[in-house]
Enzyme design. Structure first.
Site, mmCIF file in Angstrom:
data_model
loop_
_atom_site.group_PDB
_atom_site.id
_atom_site.type_symbol
_atom_site.label_atom_id
_atom_site.label_comp_id
_atom_site.label_asym_id
_atom_site.label_seq_id
_atom_site.Cartn_x
_atom_site.Cartn_y
_atom_site.Cartn_z
ATOM 1 N N GLU A 96 -1.773 -8.993 4.607
ATOM 2 C CA GLU A 96 -1.710 -9.380 6.026
ATOM 3 C C GLU A 96 -3.089 -9.494 6.672
ATOM 4 O OE1 GLU A 96 -0.921 -6.549 4.680
ATOM 5 O OE2 GLU A 96 -1.359 -4.815 5.916
ATOM 6 N N CYS A 146 0.830 -1.204 0.000
ATOM 7 C CA CYS A 146 0.000 0.000 0.000
ATOM 8 C C CYS A 146 0.870 1.262 0.000
ATOM 9 C CB CYS A 146 -0.994 -0.051 1.168
ATOM 10 S SG CYS A 146 -2.340 1.105 0.954
ATOM 11 N N HIS A 149 -3.697 -5.316 0.984
ATOM 12 C CA HIS A 149 -3.105 -5.719 2.270
ATOM 13 C C HIS A 149 -3.146 -7.249 2.440
ATOM 14 C CE1 HIS A 149 -2.521 -1.748 4.119
ATOM 15 N NE2 HIS A 149 -3.528 -1.394 3.330
#
Ligand code: XMP
Length: 555
Positions: free
Chosen positions: A200, A82, A198
């Protein structure tokens, strides 16, 4: 020489930076998170096999922090996530512009076949990255032989207000979002990658696999990091940090401070370790007795138990604002502690140890890079007195990089009882943030009793499918006393009783939470039991809000 491969995460203040570390640790690779603008010495880079640049609440063209340019002159593989991607692009000559509307949530990603084929020919690292994708079934090999120019691969999770309008020289767009923006970027020759989404976040499809492709296939990290290794290295670090000075740890009876206490007692002579337990009158039922028993078992030499209920309730009198209540409690904790330090004649340069977890730090705007935005003041982070100690470099937070479940795993390794390790989290300000409005003796007693009934029932009842107790299935459960009374019937008369809300959530780490789906029979029986046992409660409600938008605690 560093004997362990590691991934260095440059933190630019994203709310999910620690999650990146956690996902990678789940693959058995050691990670270190440092502020994004830290100058990168040889010592920091020792053992580093890959660098990840995190997200950020800032824009690259506004106040965003800048990494050490050394990352672009080394051979170490880079992955920008990002803001991290936008940072790399901006630093190397690309262009980032604001989106007309922020992109948030699940977005399908299309892989561009032409660029994949080109990369596979010229860039070995990209070849390994993309073969990691096929190995982990993110997409299949047959896609490479497809006739189409692009194919849908997975649904990513996005949260960005800026996009790339121009890639930096040498980079190519390998994946594009269904909304038409660059989503996966690779360098033509260098081991440099960027994701606009993202990986994660648990809602990102194949997120962990994408990270694993980078960490294992591109960086070639050995998967040899475990909690056992963490436990091996922590005592030496603590001894070095403490440098023979006394340490003072406030114990709350919760998992984090108890694990911290056990770590201190494992690492240091018991004479050096002072454990202080302040009974604020805002504790759960039976807490003070349990804490005393557990700490004595650790062989503690200096255990100071202070009974301060009246002092706390007097300070909270007439205060209704959540932030004010948190600050009052935080400051009182510290002034009582300072009073006690004087009484104990601890030297001025003693260390204050806290069981703060990474989630506490990041939600208080104290993320490692200090760029995260404030959500609420956790008492053990935001107090000015703690800040003064922090500024003097006299705070030690041994669990500051860990999530709740990792702290629990550490507790198990330290042989702490399962009943303690599996205990639901309890906030530092205690019942004060679960009694909405003014906190009084009477309200504390009512809530304590109702909460105990709720929790005992959760420990007694089982889910017949999993055979776990409801308490084990739920990440955190508690009762909240509202500053509202409602009308009911007791016998033949009218009753005007307090309204109690039950909260039970599932979560991985407290950063996000879902509502626990109670069986209606269980929850209605628990409600009846509470109103039968605690006569001051007239009505029981169930909180069905997830986080976000609600937080877990009510205040
Ligand atoms: P929230 O309410 O922010 O809570 O969604 C996330 C997790 O943190 C706990 N919590 C605290 N823990 N001191 C703590 O040690 C605090 O001041 C504090 N406030 C919230 C909360 O119980 C949940 O597990």
């Amino acid at each position: 020489m560093n004997e362990q491969d590691k991934i260095l995460i440059l933190d630019f203040g994203g709310q999910t930076t620690a999650l990146i570390g956690r996902r990678i640790r789940e693959t058995g690779v050691y990670t270190e998170i440092i502020p994004g603008d830290t100058p990168l010495s040889d010592k920091i880079l020792d053992g580093v096999k890959g660098i990840i640049l995190s997200g950020s609440p800032e824009s690259v063209y506004a106040a965003g922090a800048i990494p050490d340019k050394r990352i672009y002159n080394s051979e170490i593989p880079l992955l920008g996530i990002c803001y991290g991607l936008q940072r790399i692009m901006t630093d190397l000559g690309g262009k980032v512009v604001p989106l007309p509307k922020m992109e948030y949530g699940g977005v399908e990603i299309f892989m561009n076949l032409k660029t994949i084929k080109r990369l596979s020919k010229f860039n070995k690292a990209a070849q390994r990255f993309l073969s990691g994708f096929t190995k982990r079934k993110i997409f299949e090999l047959r896609h490479f032989f497809s006739e189409q120019s692009k194919f849908p691969a997975f649904t990513a999770w996005m949260s960005h207000g800026d996009t790339l309008s121009e890639l930096a020289p040498g980079f190519i767009e390998t994946g594009t979002s269904a909304t038409g923006f660059p989503a996966l970027i690779c360098h033509e020759e260098k081991p440099w990658f960027g994701l606009q989404f993202h990986p994660e976040v648990s809602h990102c499809e194949f997120g962990s696999s994408i990270l694993a492709s980078f960490v294992l296939d591109v960086c070639g990290c050995a998967q040899n990091w475990t909690m056992e290794k963490y436990l091996e290295k922590i005592p030496a670090q603590l001894r070095k940090q403490a440098n023979g000075k006394p340490l003072l740890l406030l114990i709350s009876g919760g998992v984090d401070s108890t694990v911290t206490a056990a770590l201190l007692l494992k690492a240091l002579p018991p004479e050096q370790v002072h454990l202080m337990y302040i009974d604020t009158g805002l504790m759960r039922s039976g807490e003070t007795e349990e804490v005393t028993t557990i700490l004595n078992r650790f062989g503690v030499k200096n255990l100071h138990i202070l009974h301060c209920e009246n002092e706390f309730l007097a300070a909270l009198k007439n205060h209704e604002s959540p932030e004010e209540k948190r600050k009052i409690i935080g400051d009182l904790f510290i002034s009582i502690q300072e009073r006690e330090v004087d009484r104990l004649k601890l030297p001025e340069d003693y260390f204050l140890v806290q069981g703060t977890l990474y989630t506490d730090l990041i939600e208080s705007g104290k993320g490692i890079g200090k760029k995260a935005h404030l959500i609420k003041s956790h008492h053990n982070v935001g107090s000015p007195l703690v800040e003064a100690k922090r500024a003097a470099g006299k705070i030690i937070e041994p669990l500051g990089e860990l999530y709740k479940d990792e702290a629990r795993a550490l507790g198990r390794l330290l042989s702490l009882d399962e009943s303690l390790v599996g205990r639901h989290p309890f906030p530092g300000p205690g019942l004060a943030v679960r009694i909405l409005g003014e906190v009084t003796h009477e309200k504390c007693a009512i809530l304590r009793e109702a909460d105990a009934v709720f929790i005992n029932e959760l420990k007694r009842r089982r889910n017949p499918v999993t055979n776990k107790t409801l308490y084990e299935e739920i990440w955190q459960a508690f009762a909240v006393l509202l500053p509202v009374r409602s009308v009911g019937i007791a016998g033949d008369g009218r009753k005007y009783g307090w309204v109690l809300t039950l909260r039970a959530i599932t979560s991985a780490d407290g950063m996000t939470a879902d509502v626990y789906p109670f069986n209606i029979k269980d929850i209605t029986e628990i409600s009846t039991l509470i109103t039968n046992t605690v006569p001051q409660i007239g009505r029981v409600c169930l909180d069905i809000s997830s986080k976000p938008p609600a937080t877990i605690e009510w205040e």
